[in-house]
Design an enzyme around this catalytic site. Structure first.
Site, mmCIF file in Angstrom:
data_model
loop_
_atom_site.group_PDB
_atom_site.id
_atom_site.type_symbol
_atom_site.label_atom_id
_atom_site.label_comp_id
_atom_site.label_asym_id
_atom_site.label_seq_id
_atom_site.Cartn_x
_atom_site.Cartn_y
_atom_site.Cartn_z
ATOM 1 N N GLU A 3 51.981 25.976 35.011
ATOM 2 C CA GLU A 3 50.561 26.322 34.858
ATOM 3 C C GLU A 3 50.093 25.956 33.444
ATOM 4 O O GLU A 3 49.038 25.369 33.259
ATOM 5 C CB GLU A 3 50.429 27.823 35.123
ATOM 6 C CG GLU A 3 49.023 28.343 35.261
ATOM 7 C CD GLU A 3 49.017 29.853 35.543
ATOM 8 O OE1 GLU A 3 50.109 30.476 35.641
ATOM 9 O OE2 GLU A 3 47.908 30.418 35.653
ATOM 10 N N ASP A 55 40.330 32.789 31.072
ATOM 11 C CA ASP A 55 40.126 34.236 31.136
ATOM 12 C C ASP A 55 40.248 35.009 29.835
ATOM 13 O O ASP A 55 39.407 35.814 29.502
ATOM 14 C CB ASP A 55 41.131 34.845 32.129
ATOM 15 C CG ASP A 55 41.166 34.089 33.437
ATOM 16 O OD1 ASP A 55 40.417 33.108 33.575
ATOM 17 O OD2 ASP A 55 41.951 34.482 34.304
HETATM 18 C C1 9WN Z 1 41.550 34.791 37.783
HETATM 19 C C2 9WN Z 1 43.860 30.180 39.613
HETATM 20 C C3 9WN Z 1 43.179 30.795 38.415
HETATM 21 C C4 9WN Z 1 42.494 29.744 37.547
HETATM 22 C C5 9WN Z 1 42.014 30.325 36.232
HETATM 23 C C6 9WN Z 1 43.172 31.033 35.562
HETATM 24 C C7 9WN Z 1 43.750 32.101 36.475
HETATM 25 C C8 9WN Z 1 42.924 34.148 37.631
HETATM 26 C C9 9WN Z 1 43.947 35.190 37.226
HETATM 27 O O1 9WN Z 1 44.160 31.506 37.678
HETATM 28 O O2 9WN Z 1 42.770 33.103 36.654
HETATM 29 O O3 9WN Z 1 40.632 33.828 38.229
HETATM 30 O O4 9WN Z 1 44.224 36.067 38.064
HETATM 31 O O5 9WN Z 1 44.458 35.159 36.115
HETATM 32 O O6 9WN Z 1 42.766 31.596 34.365
HETATM 33 O O7 9WN Z 1 41.490 29.319 35.431
HETATM 34 O O8 9WN Z 1 41.411 29.206 38.214
HETATM 35 O O9 9WN Z 1 44.692 29.158 39.195
#
Ligand code: 9WN
Length: 725
Positions: A410, A173
Site C-alpha cells: 500500500e 486520511d
Molecule cells: C478510508 C482504500 C482507502 C484509500 C484511502 C486510504 C485508506 C480508508 C481507511 O484506504 O482509507 O477511506 O480505512 O483507512 O487512505 O486513500 O482510498 O484503499
C-alpha cells in the site's frame, strides 16, 4: 516488452485478478474488502491496458451507487463481505438521506474525482475505440452529475474550489495538514458513539495507521453528518472541518479537462467542463499558493487561512496545469530539495508524502511520510506537463523499483523502501502496469518517428563545414574550444538536473561562437593534446558537444532515436579526418574496440586515426558521455585538471541511483544496460560487481553483493533514450 517487467506485470495482473470480486475490485484482500471510490478509478486506469471490459465494469459498478444528488460515495459495501471493516453501513446510516440509493449500501462522503481521467484512458487504450462510444455516452452524464454536485454543494461562495468535510474524503486520511483543523474538534467521549476500530486487526503495528485521537474525530464527523441526515446545508453550518484541499481540487480540475475531451468525442458541448476547468485552476493558482513556502497549501474555511503544512499534495496543481510557469519552477526546486528526497543520495525514495526535514515527519506512518504510488504517479504526469521530463522519468523509475524490490504494498518506507500497510494492494498493481506501459509506448513512438526521419536523413553530415574561422591561432584552438563549451555549460546546461536548454542555446552567441570554433577543427592536429587527462577531457567534451550540436542541427524533438544512425551520421572534420560520436567513443575513448552492435572495430588496420587511441580504457567514461541517464549529471563540462574527481562523482551518482537496484530477497541485481554493452571495459562480470561495490553507499547492498558474488543473478534495466531536454 522487457523480460524483467513482463514478470512483474504478470504479478500485478494476478493481484488485480485475485482482488476482483465479480463486478469490481477490492483495494486490498482483507484490510479493505469493499469497493472504494478513487481506488476504482485508478484500478480501471491500470486495467484499461489489458482488459477494457473489466475496466468499464469497474467504473459502471461504482456509478450504480451514485447518489441522486450526484455524490459518488467513498465506499460501496459488498453485503457478502460485511463484518471486517469499520465503519460499515450500520454506522453510516445513509438511508437517512433522501439521496442515498435504495438498493446499495454506501458510506456518506465522497473522494477525489479521478473517474473522468480513468474513463478517458479507457477510451485511449481501447483497441477498438468506436466500440467504447456507447460506454462514453452512458457514463458522461453521470460524471457531469458528480462534478455538478461538487460545484453546487461544496463551493458555496462559487469560488471554483471544492471543500472536503472529512479527512477520508481527501484520500490522504491522516495527512499532517489535517492536524490543526482536527485538534479544533473537542471530543466529549461520553457523547461520542461507541465504536471498534477494525483496521488494527489487519495492520497490527498501530504506528503505521492513524491514531485513536484521529479516529475519534473521524467518528465524530460521521455522527454529525448522520444527525444532519446528510443534508449539505445542515452539515456546512455545524462542521468544523471544511477544507479546500489542493489535491482534491487539482484532481477535479484535471478531470474537467478529461470531460472536455470526452464531450468532444461523443459530440456534446464541452463548454461546461471547460468553464469549470478554467475556474478551478485559476482559483488554485491564486488562492492556494503559499509564496514563502514555495508550495500550494490547503485553505481552512473556518479560519479563512492557508494551513501552513507542506505535503506532497501541494505539488499536485502541476497535474492539473493549474500552476503558473513561475510557480511550477519554484515548486520544482522545492521538490528537488532534501525535503522531498530530491538529492538522490541513495538513501531515500522519491517522493515521500511529507517534508522529511520536519520534526513530525514519520517514515512509516501512513500519510505522514511514506511514499505512495498514486501521488507520485500524478506528480510525474504533472512534471511532464511542465516539461520537467527528466525528473518525471526518474520518478517513474523510482516508482517501478518499489514494487519490484519490496512487493506490491500500500505504501513504502521513504528511507529504505520497506513495504507497509496491506500487501497485494490493487492501485499499486494497477499503476505499476500503467507506468510500464507508458514507458514502452514512448519507445514505440520513437520507432515510428525513426522510420519517417530516415527518409529525410541520408548519408554523412559534417557539422563543421562552415568557412568562418575563429580569431584564436591553431595552437590555442583546443583551449578556445573547451572555453566555449564551458561557457555554453554555464549558461544553457543545468548540470544538477542534467538538462540542456536546446531552444535558447540554438539562438545564443555562445553556440554561434562554438560553431565557428568547430570550423577551425579542420586545421587542428590532436597531437597538440598533451597527457592522459587533457586528451580524456578534450574527447569527452567534444563527444558531448557534437551530440548537442547534432540535436540542434537536426531539430531533434524527443529522442536521438528520431535520427537513424545518429551517432554515426553526424561528424566533425578534425584535421584531414572525420569523426562521428561513435568513432570518438569506441575508437578513441574505448581503445578502438568493436562495439557490441557492429561487426568491425571503428578504425581498421592502417587507419591514421589510430594514432589518437586512448589506452587503457577508463570505464568511468560511460557515466560522463551524454547518455540520457538520469542521476549522473548526463551532461557536464570536464576540466582536465579535475577530471579524475569529476569522473569519480559521475560514477558514484550513477551507481547510487535507480540504475542499480540490489534485490537481496530475490538473489539478484538489476543494472543499467550500459554494463551489458560495455562489460569488457569493466573487465567482465565479476569486475562489474567489484566496480559497483566500490561506489555503493548502502552497506547492506554491498555485503549482499560480496557474499553472493558468484551466485547472484544480474538482470538489465530498460535504457531510457529520452532527450535530456
Ligand atoms: C478510508 C482504500 C482507502 C484509500 C484511502 C486510504 C485508506 C480508508 C481507511 O484506504 O482509507 O477511506 O480505512 O483507512 O487512505 O486513500 O482510498 O484503499
Amino acid at each position: 516488452m522487457s523480460r524483467i517487467f513482463a514478470d512483474y506485470i504478470d504479478k500485478a495482473r494476478q493481484i488485480l485478478a485475485s482482488n476482483w470480486s465479480g463486478k469490481s475490485t477490492k483495494p486490498a484482500p482483507s484490510l479493505y474488502p469493499h469497493q472504494w471510490n478513487w481506488d476504482s478509478g485508478l484500478i480501471a486506469l491500470g486495467k484499461s491496458h489489458y482488459n477494457t471490459a473489466q475496466a468499464i465494469l469497474e467504473i459502471e459498478t461504482l456509478f450504480e451507487a451514485q447518489w441522486a444528488n450526484g455524490m459518488l460515495p467513498q465506499i460501496v459495501f459488498d453485503p457478502k463481505a460485511l463484518g471486517h471493516y469499520f465503519p460499515e453501513p450500520d454506522f453510516w446510516q445513509t438511508k437517512r438521506s433522501p439521496h442515498a440509493p435504495k438498493n446499495k449500501l454506501t458510506s456518506g462522503i465522497t473522494m477525489p474525482p479521478v473517474h473522468a481521467i480513468a474513463v478517458e484512458e479507457i477510451y485511449q487504450n481501447a483497441r477498438q475505440q468506436r466500440r467504447i462510444h456507447t460506454f462514453l455516452k452512458r457514463i458522461y452524464p453521470k460524471l457531469i452529475a458528480l462534478h455538478e454536485y461538487l460545484y453546487r454543494e461544496r463551493d458555496p461562495e462559487k469560488e471554483g474550489l471544492i471543500y472536503i468535510r472529512h479527512p477520508w474524503e481527501s484520500g490522504i486520511d491522516n495527512s499532517p495538514t489535517w492536524d490543526i483543523p482536527l485538534k479544533r474538534i473537542k471530543i466529549d467521549k461520553s457523547s461520542l458513539p461507541k465504536y471498534k476500530r477494525m483496521d488494527l486487526e489487519h495492520v497490527t503495528d498501530p504506528n503505521m495507521r492513524p491514531s485513536d485521537a484521529d479516529y475519534d474525530r473521524y467518528v465524530y464527523l460521521v455522527d454529525l453528518f448522520r444527525r444532519c441526515d446528510y443534508d449539505e446545508a445542515c452539515i456546512r453550518k455545524s462542521c468544523e472541518f471544511l477544507i479546500q484541499d489542493p489535491l482534491f481540487n487539482s484532481i477535479l480540475s484535471r478531470a474537467n479537462e478529461s470531460l472536455v475531451r470526452i464531450a468532444k468525442i461523443i459530440g456534446e458541448s464541452p463548454n461546461l467542463p471547460q468553464s469549470w476547468a478554467e475556474k478551478t485552476s485559476t482559483a488554485i493558482q491564486k488562492k492556494l499558493w503559499h509564496e514563502e513556502h514555495s508550495i500550494f497549501d490547503a485553505c481552512d474555511l473556518i479560519t479563512g487561512e492557508l494551513i501552513e503544512i507542506d505535503t506532497a499534495a501541494g505539488f499536485l496543481p502541476l497535474f492539473a496545469g493549474a500552476a503558473t510557469r513561475e510557480q511550477a519552477q519554484t515548486v520544482y526546486e522545492r521538490l528537488n530539495s532534501a525535503s522531498f528526497c530530491g538529492l538522490h543520495q541513495g538513501n531515500c525514495f522519491t517522493i515521500p508524502n511529507y517534508d522529511t526535514q520536519k520534526e513530525d515527519f514519520d517514515r512509516l506512518n501512513y500519510w505522514r511520510g511514506p511514499v505512495w504510488i498514486n501521488i507520485n504517479w500524478m506528480l510525474a504526469h504533472g512534471l511532464k506537463r511542465y516539461g520537467y521530463t527528466l525528473k518525471a522519468d526518474s520518478m517513474r523509475k523510482d516508482l517501478l523499483q518499489l514494487p519490484i524490490r519490496f512487493g506490491f504494498h500500500e505504501y513504502f518506507d521513504s528511507f529504505d523502501g520497506t513495504g507497509y500497510g496491506s500487501d497485494n494492494f490493487s492501485w499499486t498493481a494497477a499503476l505499476f502496469i500503467d507506468l510500464v506501459e507508458e514507458f514502452y509506448k514512448s519507445e514505440e513512438t520513437g520507432f515510428d518517428i525513426k522510420k519517417t526521419v530516415k527518409k529525410l536523413f541520408p548519408g554523412r553530415l559534417v557539422l563543421n563545414s562552415g568557412q568562418e574561422m575563429p580569431d584564436a591561432p591553431p595552437e590555442k584552438l583546443g583551449a578556445e574550444l573547451m572555453k566555449t563549451i564551458r561557457s555554453m555549460r554555464d549558461h544553457y546546461y543545468d548540470t544538477k538536473r542534467g538538462l540542456v536548454d536546446y531552444e535558447r542555446l540554438r539562438e545564443s552567441p555562445e553556440f554561434q561562437n562554438y560553431r565557428i570554433c568547430t570550423n577551425a577543427l579542420k586545421e587542428f592536429n590532436p597531437n597538440r593534446l598533451k597527457g592522459r587527462k587533457e586528451k580524456l577531457a578534450f574527447w569527452i567534451n567534444l563527444y558531448n558537444t557534437i551530440v548537442v550540436d547534432g540535436i540542434i542541427t537536426l531539430k531533434i524533438n524527443n529522442s536521438v532515436k528520431e535520427a537513424p544512425e545518429f551517432f554515426r551520421k553526424i561528424n566533425y572534420q578534425i584535421g584531414d579526418y572525420f569523426f562521428s560520436p561513435d568513432e570518438i567513443e569506441h575508437g578513441i575513448l574505448r581503445g578502438n574496440v568493436r562495439p557490441y552492435f557492429r561487426l568491425a572495430r571503428p578504425f581498421g588496420p592502417g587507419d591514421p586515426r589510430r594514432a589518437w587511441i586512448l589506452k587503457p580504457i577508463d570505464p568511468r567514461i560511460h557515466f560522463a558521455l551524454v547518455c540520457g541517464s538520469r542521476s549522473c549529471p548526463p551532461i557536464n563540462y570536464y576540466d582536465f585538471e579535475k577530471i579524475d574527481q569529476q569522473l569519480e562523482e559521475a560514477a558514484s551518482s550513477f551507481i547510487n541511483s535507480s540504475e542499480v537496484l540490489v534485490l537481496p530477497e530475490e538473489g539478484k541485481i538489476l543494472i543499467s544496460e550500459i554494463f551489458r554493452w560495455y562489460e569488457e571495459d569493466f573487465g567482465g562480470r565479476n569486475a562489474i560487481l567489484d566496480f559497483i561495490v566500490d561506489y555503493l553507499v548502502d552497506d547492506k547492498a554491498k555485503d549482499f553483493i560480496r557474499r553472493e558474488n558468484e551466485r547472484l543473478r544480474i538482470e538489465y534495466l530498460h535504457y531510457d533514450w529520452n532527450l535530456n531536454r
